[in-house]
Scaffold this active site. Sequence first.
Site, PDB file in Angstrom:
ATOM      1  N   GLY A  58       2.346   2.095  10.884  1.00  0.00           N
ATOM      2  CA  GLY A  58       3.338   3.168  10.814  1.00  0.00           C
ATOM      3  C   GLY A  58       4.020   3.457  12.135  1.00  0.00           C
ATOM      4  N   ASN A 102       0.864  -1.180   0.000  1.00  0.00           N
ATOM      5  CA  ASN A 102       0.000   0.000   0.000  1.00  0.00           C
ATOM      6  C   ASN A 102       0.903   1.233   0.000  1.00  0.00           C
ATOM      7  OD1 ASN A 102      -1.798   2.057   0.525  1.00  0.00           O
ATOM      8  ND2 ASN A 102      -2.302   1.378   2.613  1.00  0.00           N
ATOM      9  N   TRP A 103       1.000   1.876  -1.157  1.00  0.00           N
ATOM     10  CA  TRP A 103       1.929   3.010  -1.273  1.00  0.00           C
ATOM     11  C   TRP A 103       1.412   4.273  -0.595  1.00  0.00           C
ATOM     12  CZ3 TRP A 103       3.593   2.949  -7.181  1.00  0.00           C
ATOM     13  CH2 TRP A 103       4.228   1.732  -7.459  1.00  0.00           C
ATOM     14  N   LYS A 104       0.127   4.288  -0.283  1.00  0.00           N
ATOM     15  CA  LYS A 104      -0.493   5.505   0.293  1.00  0.00           C
ATOM     16  C   LYS A 104      -0.220   6.688  -0.648  1.00  0.00           C
ATOM     17  CE  LYS A 104      -0.201   3.310   4.757  1.00  0.00           C
ATOM     18  NZ  LYS A 104      -0.168   3.434   6.207  1.00  0.00           N
ATOM     19  N   SER A 149       3.280  -2.267  10.419  1.00  0.00           N
ATOM     20  CA  SER A 149       4.723  -2.357  10.680  1.00  0.00           C
ATOM     21  C   SER A 149       5.328  -3.697  10.277  1.00  0.00           C
ATOM     22  CB  SER A 149       5.022  -2.019  12.146  1.00  0.00           C
ATOM     23  OG  SER A 149       4.630  -0.680  12.420  1.00  0.00           O
ATOM     24  N   GLU A 179      -6.953   4.705   7.621  1.00  0.00           N
ATOM     25  CA  GLU A 179      -6.747   6.131   7.325  1.00  0.00           C
ATOM     26  C   GLU A 179      -7.974   6.710   6.634  1.00  0.00           C
ATOM     27  OE1 GLU A 179      -2.933   5.663   5.417  1.00  0.00           O
ATOM     28  OE2 GLU A 179      -2.099   5.088   7.360  1.00  0.00           O
ATOM     29  N   GLY A 223       2.786  -1.117   4.354  1.00  0.00           N
ATOM     30  CA  GLY A 223       2.806   0.303   4.023  1.00  0.00           C
ATOM     31  C   GLY A 223       4.228   0.785   3.808  1.00  0.00           C
ATOM     32  N   GLY A 224       4.817   1.387   4.843  1.00  0.00           N
ATOM     33  CA  GLY A 224       6.143   1.999   4.737  1.00  0.00           C
ATOM     34  C   GLY A 224       7.183   1.120   4.063  1.00  0.00           C
ATOM     35  N   GLU A 259      -5.558  -4.980  10.338  1.00  0.00           N
ATOM     36  CA  GLU A 259      -4.518  -3.992  10.622  1.00  0.00           C
ATOM     37  C   GLU A 259      -4.844  -3.248  11.914  1.00  0.00           C
ATOM     38  OE1 GLU A 259      -2.348  -2.652   6.823  1.00  0.00           O
ATOM     39  OE2 GLU A 259      -4.233  -1.568   6.905  1.00  0.00           O
ATOM     40  N   HIS A 268      -9.574   1.197   4.638  1.00  0.00           N
ATOM     41  CA  HIS A 268      -8.302   1.371   5.352  1.00  0.00           C
ATOM     42  C   HIS A 268      -8.536   2.317   6.536  1.00  0.00           C
ATOM     43  CE1 HIS A 268      -4.242   2.582   6.327  1.00  0.00           C
ATOM     44  NE2 HIS A 268      -3.843   1.485   5.733  1.00  0.00           N
TER      45      HIS A 268
END
Length: 262
Positions: free
Chosen positions: A180, A12-14, A220, A106, A241-242, A174, A104
Amino acid sequence: MVSTRTPLIAGNWKMNLDHLQAIAFVQKLAWTLGDAKHDFGDVEVAVFPPFTDLRSVQTLIAADKLELAYGGQDVSAHESGAYTGEISASFLKALDAGYVLIGHSERRQYHAESDEIVAAKVKAAVGKGIVPIVCVGETSDDLEKHGASAVPVSQLRAALDGLPKGTDVVVAYEPVWAIGSGQAATAEQAEQVCAALREVVKESLGDDAAAATRILYGGSVKSGNIAGFMREPNVDGALVGGASLDVDEFAAIVRYKKHVGV
Ligand code: PGA
């Protein structure tokens, strides 16, 4: 019983990487996994770029016949019309997107997406033949008040409500506190909630779907902790993600079977 589910590692590149950066990234990822002789039938790999990258990513993947899957990070619940800024499931389908992230945390937090909105989006995706990756998870407050499973279970129940038995979905568990933060859940915590979520899939979509549905862990995930999650019987992959923004790190996560002990 040994699972027959093909693990899925999803990036997930966001809101990162524009379309030019996306092309360079996907090329490098394909080379890296190609050099490592990665078997995409053994572990499926998907990327979730921003909307403005999708056409470029599609063109590259089709032209070079790459085995990578891709999808959107969100979708409108509506088919078309006066919904400024929204992207329909038809538009994603026209770009051959196989998946779409829905709900998600977010989106739930910053865009006030309720369980009802999430359910409507899931229906919109399924209606166009796109597999929704339904994201659920508890905040640290929820965890303290209700334990780990209660909120994800009720979110998933709402998201799957009214879908026909046997509908093809992916679930991503998640915990919001793990996203994150560098503080991933333990493999045991993830397994406990993923097992409860599989029961929800069973209730909502039936036994066959429960056996076939991939349930991912996210929050994470890194190359150093992925193998532990993947050893759990109810964890079928990861939403990253990251760590999905670094080609070598993401490729190492995809190749978790090469890590010691798996
Ligand atoms: P993270 O994000 O891997 O950076 O924790 C996961 C996600 O939000 O999907």
